[in-house]
Design a protein around this motif. Sequence first.
Motif, PDB file in Angstrom:
ATOM      1  N   GLY A  64      35.968  51.957  47.829  1.00  0.00           N
ATOM      2  CA  GLY A  64      34.889  51.022  47.479  1.00  0.00           C
ATOM      3  C   GLY A  64      35.437  49.603  47.357  1.00  0.00           C
ATOM      4  O   GLY A  64      36.533  49.399  46.824  1.00  0.00           O
ATOM      5  N   LEU A  65      34.642  48.639  47.866  1.00  0.00           N
ATOM      6  CA  LEU A  65      35.088  47.246  47.862  1.00  0.00           C
ATOM      7  C   LEU A  65      34.230  46.425  46.904  1.00  0.00           C
ATOM      8  O   LEU A  65      32.998  46.488  46.954  1.00  0.00           O
ATOM      9  CB  LEU A  65      34.992  46.661  49.277  1.00  0.00           C
ATOM     10  CG  LEU A  65      35.357  45.189  49.436  1.00  0.00           C
ATOM     11  CD1 LEU A  65      36.829  44.958  49.106  1.00  0.00           C
ATOM     12  CD2 LEU A  65      35.054  44.719  50.863  1.00  0.00           C
ATOM     13  N   TYR A  66      34.889  45.664  46.041  1.00  0.00           N
ATOM     14  CA  TYR A  66      34.219  44.758  45.119  1.00  0.00           C
ATOM     15  C   TYR A  66      34.657  43.336  45.438  1.00  0.00           C
ATOM     16  O   TYR A  66      35.839  43.091  45.649  1.00  0.00           O
ATOM     17  CB  TYR A  66      34.605  45.065  43.661  1.00  0.00           C
ATOM     18  CG  TYR A  66      34.184  46.427  43.197  1.00  0.00           C
ATOM     19  CD1 TYR A  66      33.013  46.589  42.452  1.00  0.00           C
ATOM     20  CD2 TYR A  66      34.947  47.549  43.492  1.00  0.00           C
ATOM     21  CE1 TYR A  66      32.615  47.852  42.034  1.00  0.00           C
ATOM     22  CE2 TYR A  66      34.562  48.809  43.077  1.00  0.00           C
ATOM     23  CZ  TYR A  66      33.400  48.960  42.344  1.00  0.00           C
ATOM     24  OH  TYR A  66      33.010  50.209  41.935  1.00  0.00           O
ATOM     25  N   GLN A  67      33.711  42.393  45.443  1.00  0.00           N
ATOM     26  CA  GLN A  67      34.080  40.989  45.556  1.00  0.00           C
ATOM     27  C   GLN A  67      33.828  40.312  44.215  1.00  0.00           C
ATOM     28  O   GLN A  67      32.719  40.351  43.669  1.00  0.00           O
ATOM     29  CB  GLN A  67      33.314  40.261  46.669  1.00  0.00           C
ATOM     30  CG  GLN A  67      33.786  38.808  46.786  1.00  0.00           C
ATOM     31  CD  GLN A  67      33.380  38.114  48.070  1.00  0.00           C
ATOM     32  OE1 GLN A  67      32.548  38.615  48.828  1.00  0.00           O
ATOM     33  NE2 GLN A  67      33.969  36.952  48.315  1.00  0.00           N
ATOM     34  N   LEU A  68      34.871  39.681  43.685  1.00  0.00           N
ATOM     35  CA  LEU A  68      34.811  39.075  42.353  1.00  0.00           C
ATOM     36  C   LEU A  68      34.701  37.560  42.413  1.00  0.00           C
ATOM     37  O   LEU A  68      34.142  36.939  41.517  1.00  0.00           O
ATOM     38  CB  LEU A  68      36.061  39.459  41.542  1.00  0.00           C
ATOM     39  CG  LEU A  68      36.164  40.916  41.109  1.00  0.00           C
ATOM     40  CD1 LEU A  68      36.636  41.821  42.246  1.00  0.00           C
ATOM     41  CD2 LEU A  68      37.106  41.060  39.932  1.00  0.00           C
ATOM     42  N   VAL A  69      35.302  36.974  43.449  1.00  0.00           N
ATOM     43  CA  VAL A  69      35.342  35.510  43.573  1.00  0.00           C
ATOM     44  C   VAL A  69      35.030  35.167  45.032  1.00  0.00           C
ATOM     45  O   VAL A  69      35.568  35.811  45.947  1.00  0.00           O
ATOM     46  CB  VAL A  69      36.753  34.976  43.188  1.00  0.00           C
ATOM     47  CG1 VAL A  69      36.869  33.476  43.453  1.00  0.00           C
ATOM     48  CG2 VAL A  69      37.065  35.280  41.719  1.00  0.00           C
ATOM     49  N   PRO A  70      34.163  34.157  45.273  1.00  0.00           N
ATOM     50  CA  PRO A  70      33.916  33.754  46.669  1.00  0.00           C
ATOM     51  C   PRO A  70      35.207  33.254  47.323  1.00  0.00           C
ATOM     52  O   PRO A  70      36.039  32.619  46.669  1.00  0.00           O
ATOM     53  CB  PRO A  70      32.901  32.595  46.537  1.00  0.00           C
ATOM     54  CG  PRO A  70      32.322  32.718  45.163  1.00  0.00           C
ATOM     55  CD  PRO A  70      33.380  33.354  44.315  1.00  0.00           C
ATOM     56  N   GLU A  71      35.349  33.541  48.609  1.00  0.00           N
ATOM     57  CA  GLU A  71      36.566  33.118  49.306  1.00  0.00           C
ATOM     58  C   GLU A  71      36.747  31.602  49.302  1.00  0.00           C
ATOM     59  O   GLU A  71      37.867  31.105  49.406  1.00  0.00           O
ATOM     60  CB  GLU A  71      36.545  33.638  50.756  1.00  0.00           C
ATOM     61  CG  GLU A  71      36.697  35.138  50.851  1.00  0.00           C
ATOM     62  CD  GLU A  71      36.635  35.644  52.292  1.00  0.00           C
ATOM     63  OE1 GLU A  71      36.654  34.817  53.230  1.00  0.00           O
ATOM     64  OE2 GLU A  71      36.553  36.868  52.463  1.00  0.00           O
ATOM     65  N   THR A  72      35.655  30.875  49.205  1.00  0.00           N
ATOM     66  CA  THR A  72      35.744  29.405  49.193  1.00  0.00           C
ATOM     67  C   THR A  72      36.338  28.882  47.894  1.00  0.00           C
ATOM     68  O   THR A  72      36.718  27.717  47.801  1.00  0.00           O
ATOM     69  CB  THR A  72      34.350  28.781  49.352  1.00  0.00           C
ATOM     70  OG1 THR A  72      33.480  29.375  48.380  1.00  0.00           O
ATOM     71  CG2 THR A  72      33.812  29.000  50.755  1.00  0.00           C
ATOM     72  N   ARG A  73      36.415  29.739  46.881  1.00  0.00           N
ATOM     73  CA  ARG A  73      36.947  29.337  45.575  1.00  0.00           C
ATOM     74  C   ARG A  73      38.365  29.843  45.407  1.00  0.00           C
ATOM     75  O   ARG A  73      38.813  30.774  46.065  1.00  0.00           O
ATOM     76  CB  ARG A  73      36.063  29.900  44.455  1.00  0.00           C
ATOM     77  CG  ARG A  73      34.614  29.471  44.543  1.00  0.00           C
ATOM     78  CD  ARG A  73      34.394  28.057  44.101  1.00  0.00           C
ATOM     79  NE  ARG A  73      34.636  27.890  42.665  1.00  0.00           N
ATOM     80  CZ  ARG A  73      34.650  26.701  42.052  1.00  0.00           C
ATOM     81  NH1 ARG A  73      34.451  25.576  42.738  1.00  0.00           N
ATOM     82  NH2 ARG A  73      34.868  26.622  40.757  1.00  0.00           N
TER      83      ARG A  73
END
Length: 248
Positions: A64-73
């Motif tokens: 399972g994949l979670y994104q915690l912070v936008p890649e632009t940040r």
Amino acid sequence: MTPDSAVPTTLYPSPNHGERKRGLTANAILLHYTGLATSEAALRQLCDPVAEVSSHYLVDKAGGLYQLVPETRRAWHAGQGCWAGETDMNDVSIGIEICNPGHKGGSPDYPPEQIATVIALCQDIISRWGVVPHRVLGHSDVSPHRKIDPGEFFPWATLAEAGVGHYVPPHPIEDGPRHGPGDEGSGVKAVQSLFADYGYGLNVSGAYDEETESIVRAFQRHFRPALVDGVADVSTLETLRALIAAQR
Ligand SMILES: [Zn+2]
């Protein structure tokens, strides 16, 4: 926040991020293990404003994949470190935490479904940001004096077979000249120059000091995992030379 990756993602926003100081650049991927028993514990820590740590992504044991912070940040995963002269790795990298309890937790295998997600995510990031193979790195590559993750039990070769990261088959371990802790002189200098040439941050001093030993260990964890002993033997140096040749 919307997902950046085409890989199916659960959004799990962390407050722990800042502005990328030099604008929208991500030219490296840093891989970590969480060093914790569960993904719940890792998500808690990576979202705790007091802990002040985070990563862009977390991959749990089931893939399972979670994104915690936008890649632009700018996520806060690397800390102090250096690669190819860059000393602010958080500013130029995308951080991926992989759920595994690590060395202290007995180094269990990474399940295939977890590695499949890591590979798909890295392929996606590489294609969108143009990250070159020799800048897909382990935390220990950039912070060799403090960090040992994801380490020699991480399936680096499997990633490389899928086009993720830089890899050559390790040169076999054999007898021959070697440099190790306490050695000094032009031979040590030549060894240090090779590691610096590839990207590791070290002083070319001619003294095989603790810094040199920890960098040799970091290299072995990533590229010559059969033996992690901090000694620059024939196998280590031939593997390094082959990587440098492949980098050009
Ligand atoms: Zn790490």
